[in-house]
Design a protein around this motif. Structure first.
Motif, PDB file in Angstrom:
ATOM      1  N   ARG A 112      65.780  12.702  73.625  1.00 17.03           N
ATOM      2  CA  ARG A 112      65.269  14.028  73.934  1.00 17.03           C
ATOM      3  C   ARG A 112      66.427  14.944  74.317  1.00 17.03           C
ATOM      4  NH1 ARG A 112      60.179  13.933  77.781  1.00 17.03           N
ATOM      5  NH2 ARG A 112      59.453  12.713  76.014  1.00 17.03           N
ATOM      6  N   THR A 113      66.288  16.201  73.955  1.00 21.03           N
ATOM      7  CA  THR A 113      67.266  17.193  74.383  1.00 21.03           C
ATOM      8  C   THR A 113      66.876  17.704  75.764  1.00 21.03           C
ATOM      9  OG1 THR A 113      67.685  17.873  72.095  1.00 21.03           O
ATOM     10  CG2 THR A 113      68.345  19.399  73.832  1.00 21.03           C
ATOM     11  N   VAL A 114      67.739  17.469  76.720  1.00 26.69           N
ATOM     12  CA  VAL A 114      67.485  17.897  78.092  1.00 26.69           C
ATOM     13  C   VAL A 114      68.713  18.671  78.570  1.00 26.69           C
ATOM     14  CG1 VAL A 114      66.944  17.179  80.450  1.00 26.69           C
ATOM     15  CG2 VAL A 114      66.060  15.852  78.511  1.00 26.69           C
ATOM     16  N   ALA A 115      68.506  19.938  78.933  1.00 30.69           N
ATOM     17  CA  ALA A 115      69.621  20.774  79.386  1.00 30.69           C
ATOM     18  C   ALA A 115      70.113  20.296  80.752  1.00 30.69           C
ATOM     19  CB  ALA A 115      69.178  22.233  79.463  1.00 30.69           C
ATOM     20  N   PRO A 116      71.396  20.534  81.065  1.00 29.74           N
ATOM     21  CA  PRO A 116      71.935  20.106  82.363  1.00 29.74           C
ATOM     22  C   PRO A 116      71.147  20.640  83.552  1.00 29.74           C
ATOM     23  CG  PRO A 116      73.722  20.716  80.886  1.00 29.74           C
ATOM     24  CD  PRO A 116      72.447  21.101  80.195  1.00 29.74           C
ATOM     25  N   ASP A 117      70.634  21.885  83.441  1.00 29.87           N
ATOM     26  CA  ASP A 117      69.897  22.444  84.581  1.00 29.87           C
ATOM     27  C   ASP A 117      68.461  21.926  84.661  1.00 29.87           C
ATOM     28  OD1 ASP A 117      68.827  23.755  82.387  1.00 29.87           O
ATOM     29  OD2 ASP A 117      68.874  25.750  83.299  1.00 29.87           O
ATOM     30  N   GLU A 118      68.104  21.006  83.749  1.00 22.70           N
ATOM     31  CA  GLU A 118      66.781  20.394  83.769  1.00 22.70           C
ATOM     32  C   GLU A 118      66.819  18.968  84.319  1.00 22.70           C
ATOM     33  OE1 GLU A 118      65.363  22.891  79.801  1.00 22.70           O
ATOM     34  OE2 GLU A 118      65.619  20.719  79.687  1.00 22.70           O
ATOM     35  N   VAL A 119      67.966  18.607  84.884  1.00 25.05           N
ATOM     36  CA  VAL A 119      68.139  17.273  85.455  1.00 25.05           C
ATOM     37  C   VAL A 119      68.494  17.411  86.926  1.00 25.05           C
ATOM     38  CG1 VAL A 119      69.423  15.100  85.361  1.00 25.05           C
ATOM     39  CG2 VAL A 119      68.927  16.346  83.245  1.00 25.05           C
ATOM     40  N   THR A 120      67.854  16.603  87.752  1.00 23.43           N
ATOM     41  CA  THR A 120      68.154  16.567  89.177  1.00 23.43           C
ATOM     42  C   THR A 120      68.337  15.115  89.596  1.00 23.43           C
ATOM     43  OG1 THR A 120      67.446  17.368  91.359  1.00 23.43           O
ATOM     44  CG2 THR A 120      65.741  16.466  89.924  1.00 23.43           C
ATOM     45  N   SER A 121      68.565  14.891  90.870  1.00 22.29           N
ATOM     46  CA  SER A 121      68.763  13.537  91.371  1.00 22.29           C
ATOM     47  C   SER A 121      67.742  13.246  92.464  1.00 22.29           C
ATOM     48  CB  SER A 121      70.178  13.380  91.941  1.00 22.29           C
ATOM     49  OG  SER A 121      70.345  12.112  92.550  1.00 22.29           O
ATOM     50  N   VAL A 122      67.077  12.105  92.349  1.00 19.81           N
ATOM     51  CA  VAL A 122      66.175  11.629  93.395  1.00 19.81           C
ATOM     52  C   VAL A 122      66.778  10.337  93.934  1.00 19.81           C
ATOM     53  CG1 VAL A 122      63.867  10.784  93.936  1.00 19.81           C
ATOM     54  CG2 VAL A 122      64.144  12.678  92.341  1.00 19.81           C
ATOM     55  N   HIS A 123      67.369  10.430  95.103  1.00 18.79           N
ATOM     56  CA  HIS A 123      68.043   9.282  95.718  1.00 18.79           C
ATOM     57  C   HIS A 123      69.029   8.632  94.760  1.00 18.79           C
ATOM     58  CE1 HIS A 123      65.647   9.467  99.346  1.00 18.79           C
ATOM     59  NE2 HIS A 123      64.540   9.466  98.645  1.00 18.79           N
ATOM     60  N   GLY A 124      69.786   9.482  94.078  1.00 12.21           N
ATOM     61  CA  GLY A 124      70.843   8.980  93.210  1.00 12.21           C
ATOM     62  C   GLY A 124      70.419   8.661  91.797  1.00 12.21           C
TER      63      GLY A 124
END
Length: 317
Positions: A112-124
């Motif tokens: 899937r194409t996922v932009a950098p600003d569409e990714v976060t971190s949940v406890h690493g």
């Protein structure tokens, strides 16, 4: 038990000192709780976002992002057609940056194409953001589950209709975006359960758009009540009784007492129970709702025992 760690572990981990059959017996006895396929944790360890993330980290590979239902689960949104209340069976994983989709048995992989600003971190752990996750589910799930997801993300993560504007533009032409675009204006963070979202959406689909979620109303001789959905002006309430209602005698008795008091005060209470979103249950409660609205239309000036604004009542809170 002394060799079982207090953090999630692979059930096939040789350092446990146990063969797969004995580990399965521990799962069956509740000594070990399965978090994901192939991943367990000691039974006394309570569920939390940290435990979920630690379990996901054991499955996730490089260049992969948790997405879809699993991402919602990691964000604390447990709704939809997966395993609500129990978590995903396998981890939904999107491979990005051109990497191949995972073939692991304990993960459901895709590219899937996922932009950098569409990714976060949940406890690493790399996870699609609440906005991107809600958008994906709104495109991929059926209407009722999609509405429930959008409402839940609005309630828990403040992803309201306005926040979806940029994502709708980004998703132009994507499969499912038509449904996504249709549902966004209907988002309501006041819905407190998936079935309430289903109920509101179904009622609105049939033209009953004056029903608001989580309405507080004063019932003379009883007190304050909170209604799943209600048209306060017409004094019509629409409520959903889930599976737990049938298993709780005290709750049934309390609800029947409350609803009887409402009827005495001029309310119409339409109750939806299991099977209410398919026929014949669907037609039954929609018919009751139509009758209630038709009656109010024929008798717009009827006064009830305690009409709207007819008397004073205590302030709530």
């Amino acid at each position: 038990m002394e060799n079982l760690p207090w953090t999630p572990f692979l059930l096939t981990d040789p350092t446990l000192g146990r063969d797969p059959r004995s580990v399965r017996r521990l799962v069956a006895r509740g000594v070990v709780r399965r978090v994901l396929r192939g991943v367990g944790v000691r039974g006394e360890v309570e569920d939390s976002l940290l435990v979920r993330a630690q379990a996901a980290a054991l499955v996730l590979g490089p260049g992969q992002v948790v997405c879809d239902y699993s991402a919602a689960w990691l964000h604390g949104v447990d709704v939809g057609p997966g395993r609500p209340g129990r978590g995903p069976d396998v981890l939904d994983v999107a491979s990005v940056s051109g990497r191949r989709a995972t073939r692991r048995d304990d993960a459901d992989g895709c590219r899937r194409t996922v932009a950098p600003d569409e990714v976060t971190s949940v406890h690493g752990v790399a996870v699609t953001t609440p906005l991107r996750t809600a958008a994906d589910l709104a495109c991929r799930w059926g209407r009722g589950d999609a509405m429930a997801a959008l409402d839940a993300f609005a309630r828990l993560h403040q992803v309201d209709a306005e926040a979806h504007g940029p994502m709708l533009a980004r998703f132009a032409g994507r499969r499912g975006v038509t449904q996504y675009r249709e549902l966004v204006p209907r988002i309501d963070p006041r819905a407190e359960s998936p079935r309430e979202s289903w109920l509101r959406l179904t009622a609105h689909d049939h033209g009953y758009t004056d029903l608001d979620p989580q309405v507080d109303a004063w019932v003379e001789g009883y007190g304050w009540v909170r209604l799943d959905l209600a048209d306060r002006r017409r004094r019509i309430a629409l409520e959903y009784d889930g599976a737990d209602w049938h298993a709780d005698d005290q709750k049934q008795a309390d609800d029947e007492e409350r609803r009887a008091a409402m009827v005495r005060e001029g309310w119409v209470v339409v109750v939806v129970r299991g099977g209410g979103f398919v026929e014949p249950g669907l037609g039954r409660w929609l018919g009751e709702l139509r009758t209630a609205y038709d009656d109010r239309a024929r008798h717009p000036g009827r006064r009830y025992a305690r009409g709207e604004g007819a008397g004073r009542h205590p302030r709530r809170g």
